[in-house]
Design a protein around this motif. Structure first.
Motif, mmCIF file in Angstrom:
data_model
loop_
_atom_site.group_PDB
_atom_site.id
_atom_site.type_symbol
_atom_site.label_atom_id
_atom_site.label_comp_id
_atom_site.label_asym_id
_atom_site.label_seq_id
_atom_site.Cartn_x
_atom_site.Cartn_y
_atom_site.Cartn_z
ATOM 1 N N LEU A 151 -13.181 -22.254 -3.531
ATOM 2 C CA LEU A 151 -13.297 -20.801 -3.680
ATOM 3 C C LEU A 151 -14.393 -20.446 -4.682
ATOM 4 O O LEU A 151 -15.063 -19.419 -4.557
ATOM 5 C CB LEU A 151 -11.961 -20.199 -4.130
ATOM 6 N N LYS A 152 -14.603 -21.326 -5.653
ATOM 7 C CA LYS A 152 -15.608 -21.079 -6.689
ATOM 8 C C LYS A 152 -16.987 -21.625 -6.312
ATOM 9 O O LYS A 152 -17.960 -21.400 -7.046
ATOM 10 C CB LYS A 152 -15.163 -21.715 -8.010
ATOM 11 N N HIS A 153 -17.092 -22.352 -5.201
ATOM 12 C CA HIS A 153 -18.362 -22.956 -4.805
ATOM 13 C C HIS A 153 -18.682 -22.586 -3.352
ATOM 14 O O HIS A 153 -18.582 -23.426 -2.435
ATOM 15 C CB HIS A 153 -18.306 -24.476 -4.976
ATOM 16 N N PRO A 154 -19.066 -21.361 -3.104
ATOM 17 C CA PRO A 154 -19.291 -20.895 -1.726
ATOM 18 C C PRO A 154 -20.427 -21.617 -1.006
ATOM 19 O O PRO A 154 -20.364 -21.778 0.208
ATOM 20 C CB PRO A 154 -19.603 -19.400 -1.908
ATOM 21 N N GLU A 155 -21.465 -22.036 -1.721
ATOM 22 C CA GLU A 155 -22.573 -22.711 -1.050
ATOM 23 C C GLU A 155 -22.115 -24.044 -0.462
ATOM 24 O O GLU A 155 -22.452 -24.378 0.688
ATOM 25 C CB GLU A 155 -23.734 -22.916 -2.017
ATOM 26 N N GLU A 156 -21.357 -24.812 -1.231
ATOM 27 C CA GLU A 156 -20.836 -26.081 -0.714
ATOM 28 C C GLU A 156 -19.873 -25.828 0.439
ATOM 29 O O GLU A 156 -19.877 -26.555 1.438
ATOM 30 C CB GLU A 156 -20.136 -26.855 -1.838
ATOM 31 N N ARG A 157 -19.061 -24.812 0.286
ATOM 32 C CA ARG A 157 -18.083 -24.481 1.319
ATOM 33 C C ARG A 157 -18.782 -24.136 2.638
ATOM 34 O O ARG A 157 -18.412 -24.636 3.699
ATOM 35 C CB ARG A 157 -17.249 -23.298 0.838
ATOM 36 N N CYS A 158 -19.809 -23.311 2.573
ATOM 37 C CA CYS A 158 -20.516 -22.887 3.779
ATOM 38 C C CYS A 158 -21.284 -24.046 4.424
ATOM 39 O O CYS A 158 -21.359 -24.141 5.662
ATOM 40 C CB CYS A 158 -21.472 -21.744 3.459
ATOM 41 N N ALA A 159 -21.815 -24.936 3.592
ATOM 42 C CA ALA A 159 -22.543 -26.092 4.129
ATOM 43 C C ALA A 159 -21.598 -27.021 4.886
ATOM 44 O O ALA A 159 -21.934 -27.543 5.958
ATOM 45 C CB ALA A 159 -23.234 -26.841 2.993
ATOM 46 N N ILE A 160 -20.402 -27.235 4.345
ATOM 47 C CA ILE A 160 -19.411 -28.083 5.018
ATOM 48 C C ILE A 160 -18.962 -27.432 6.325
ATOM 49 O O ILE A 160 -18.837 -28.097 7.359
ATOM 50 C CB ILE A 160 -18.213 -28.348 4.085
ATOM 51 N N ALA A 161 -18.721 -26.123 6.301
ATOM 52 C CA ALA A 161 -18.309 -25.418 7.517
ATOM 53 C C ALA A 161 -19.367 -25.545 8.605
ATOM 54 O O ALA A 161 -19.049 -25.749 9.782
ATOM 55 C CB ALA A 161 -18.034 -23.947 7.203
ATOM 56 N N LYS A 162 -20.639 -25.441 8.223
ATOM 57 C CA LYS A 162 -21.737 -25.556 9.194
ATOM 58 C C LYS A 162 -21.782 -26.959 9.797
ATOM 59 O O LYS A 162 -21.905 -27.113 11.020
ATOM 60 C CB LYS A 162 -23.063 -25.242 8.494
ATOM 61 N N ARG A 163 -21.655 -27.987 8.963
ATOM 62 C CA ARG A 163 -21.692 -29.360 9.477
ATOM 63 C C ARG A 163 -20.480 -29.641 10.355
ATOM 64 O O ARG A 163 -20.586 -30.317 11.390
ATOM 65 C CB ARG A 163 -21.773 -30.354 8.323
ATOM 66 N N GLY A 164 -19.324 -29.142 9.954
ATOM 67 C CA GLY A 164 -18.117 -29.351 10.753
ATOM 68 C C GLY A 164 -18.222 -28.695 12.115
ATOM 69 O O GLY A 164 -17.834 -29.279 13.139
ATOM 70 N N HIS A 165 -18.743 -27.471 12.128
ATOM 71 C CA HIS A 165 -18.949 -26.772 13.398
ATOM 72 C C HIS A 165 -19.889 -27.547 14.299
ATOM 73 O O HIS A 165 -19.600 -27.779 15.486
ATOM 74 C CB HIS A 165 -19.513 -25.374 13.124
ATOM 75 N N ASP A 166 -21.023 -27.968 13.747
ATOM 76 C CA ASP A 166 -22.022 -28.657 14.557
ATOM 77 C C ASP A 166 -21.489 -29.980 15.103
ATOM 78 O O ASP A 166 -21.762 -30.346 16.256
ATOM 79 C CB ASP A 166 -23.291 -28.897 13.740
ATOM 80 N N LYS A 167 -20.725 -30.717 14.301
ATOM 81 C CA LYS A 167 -20.162 -31.993 14.754
ATOM 82 C C LYS A 167 -19.150 -31.764 15.874
ATOM 83 O O LYS A 167 -19.163 -32.460 16.893
ATOM 84 C CB LYS A 167 -19.503 -32.711 13.574
ATOM 85 N N ALA A 168 -18.263 -30.791 15.693
ATOM 86 C CA ALA A 168 -17.238 -30.519 16.698
ATOM 87 C C ALA A 168 -17.867 -30.101 18.022
ATOM 88 O O ALA A 168 -17.477 -30.582 19.089
ATOM 89 C CB ALA A 168 -16.276 -29.448 16.198
ATOM 90 N N VAL A 169 -18.850 -29.192 17.958
ATOM 91 C CA VAL A 169 -19.470 -28.664 19.178
ATOM 92 C C VAL A 169 -20.293 -29.740 19.884
ATOM 93 O O VAL A 169 -20.294 -29.826 21.123
ATOM 94 C CB VAL A 169 -20.341 -27.438 18.841
#
Length: 384
Positions: free
Chosen positions: A349-367
């Motif tokens: 919650l305190k590190h949005p940049e890391e959070r968003c980067a992980i979400a992007k990689r997770g999305h790309d891997k799943a798709v």
């Protein structure tokens, strides 16, 4: 060109599988819809379904989840029946029908797959679930939806009303304490499924002596029924404890049929529609939780793919197949205990940049690696 009869019901993934079939040029797909009152037996369906089945020379009947009645009809007419199962366990009584020779049953949980093989079922296969990245990437979110569904922490799922307390009530104190000890040993343990081994045939026999002599409502229980009751009870306890703990520290939204009074600080927002609302929750929440049903031994629940495909940031309990399919810490985050989860929620919650980067990689891997189209191609390649 191969001909497929796609049996439809109110299943999750159904529209996504239909879209994947329609994009193929090597198959001709027809649809037939029906809702079973009982998956195991349905005289009306057995009489009427052959009318559809024999209209064309179908190579395959395909369904999401496995239906014994459908298997029986396909076996009678010697037509291949292919099913892709997202439930654990399969909610069927006539399990022996899995052995029908024209079955090809694909299950998402490798642990369930191993169990079925060990029981002598030869036509079962392992196939992880998938995601329709195209549908989710086309999703547009307006300002009203963003305001309604934005949240620091969200959880979408059942709280599993179950029969565990009812099953304890006829037992003497020693047996009640032993049952509570069994579920406590499995609680918050994600890398070692022990319930099946702990619920021995001797233990079931002893319990049934008490159930058979109960002053009211005498009954007998099968191991599978007791195991499911224990698993849903553990899942309920974990989900309640996690939501209660996190709600002491953050705003937490719960989307569920259940509205528990035990969670006074949780924002209970009711049910959300799978296709239209649930993906919006996942994308608009800073942190999405997955807390798997305990009886899923190794597999990746559909909820994990739902969240990643929508572009949401995910913190999930450990499952063996998650480690095999994704890079933990890069594609998603895994917690190992209640304390570990609490710490990771506060950190991300305190590190949005890391959070968003992980979400992007997770999305790309799943798709890329686990699209519905890709998984369906693997299934068809094995059976055609």
């Amino acid at each position: 060109m191969k001909r497929i009869l796609f049996f439809q019901w109110s299943a999750l993934m159904q529209k996504d599988v239909e879209e994947a079939f329609s994009a193929r040029t090597d198959v001709e797909v027809d649809m037939v819809s029906y809702e079973f009152a009982d998956w195991d037996q349905d005289g009306y369906f057995e009489k009427r379904f052959p009318e559809f089945l024999l209209k064309k020379a179908y190579d395959i009947v395909f369904s999401i989840n496995y239906f014994p009645v459908l298997s029986d009809v396909c076996s009678r007419y010697k037509i291949l029946y292919v099913s892709w199962v997202y439930d654990a366990p399969m909610h069927i009584r006539r399990k022996e029908t899995i052995g029908n020779p024209y079955n090809r049953v694909f299950v998402f949980d490798k642990g369930q797959y191993k169990d079925l093989l060990a029981e002598g079922y030869n036509h079962v296969y392992h196939m992880p679930l998938g995601v329709n990245g195209g549908r989710l990437d086309r999703m547009e979110i307006d300002s009203a939806q963003r305001q309604r569904f934005s949240s620091p922490v969200s959880f979408v799922g059942k709280l599993y009303e179950n029969d565990f307390e009812y099953l304890l009530s006829p037992l003497p104190q020693y047996y009640r304490e032993k049952m509570l000890e069994i579920v406590s040993r499995q609680k918050y343990v994600y890398d070692n499924y022990m319930l099946s081994d702990m619920l021995t045939s001797e233990w079931i026999r002893e319990l049934n002596e008490f159930y058979g002599n109960a002053s009211r409502n005498r009954f007998q229980i099968k191991k599978e029924e007791l195991e499911y009751a224990c698993a849903t009870y553990i899942t309920q306890m974990e989900r309640l404890e996690i939501l209660e703990r996190l709600s002491q520290e953050n705003s937490v939204d719960l989307y569920s049929y259940n509205t528990p009074q035990k969670l006074p600080k949780v924002n209970c927002k009711g049910f959300v529609k799978y296709y239209k609302e649930m993906p919006v929750v996942f994308r608009c929440s800073q942190i999405n939780l997955n807390i798997s049903l305990k009886i899923i031994k190794e597999g990746i629940p559909l909820r994990v793919f739902d969240i990643l495909g929508a572009g949401g940031f995910l913190i999930t309990n450990y499952q063996k197949e998650i480690e095999e399919c994704f890079d933990i810490g890069k594609d998603l985050v895994v917690y190992e205990s209640l304390e570990d989860l609490s710490e990771k929620v506060q950190f991300y919650l305190k590190h949005p940049e890391e959070r968003c980067a992980i979400a992007k990689r997770g999305h790309d891997k799943a798709v890329k690696c686990y699209s519905i189209e890709r998984q369906l191609e693997k299934i068809l390649r094995q059976v055609l």
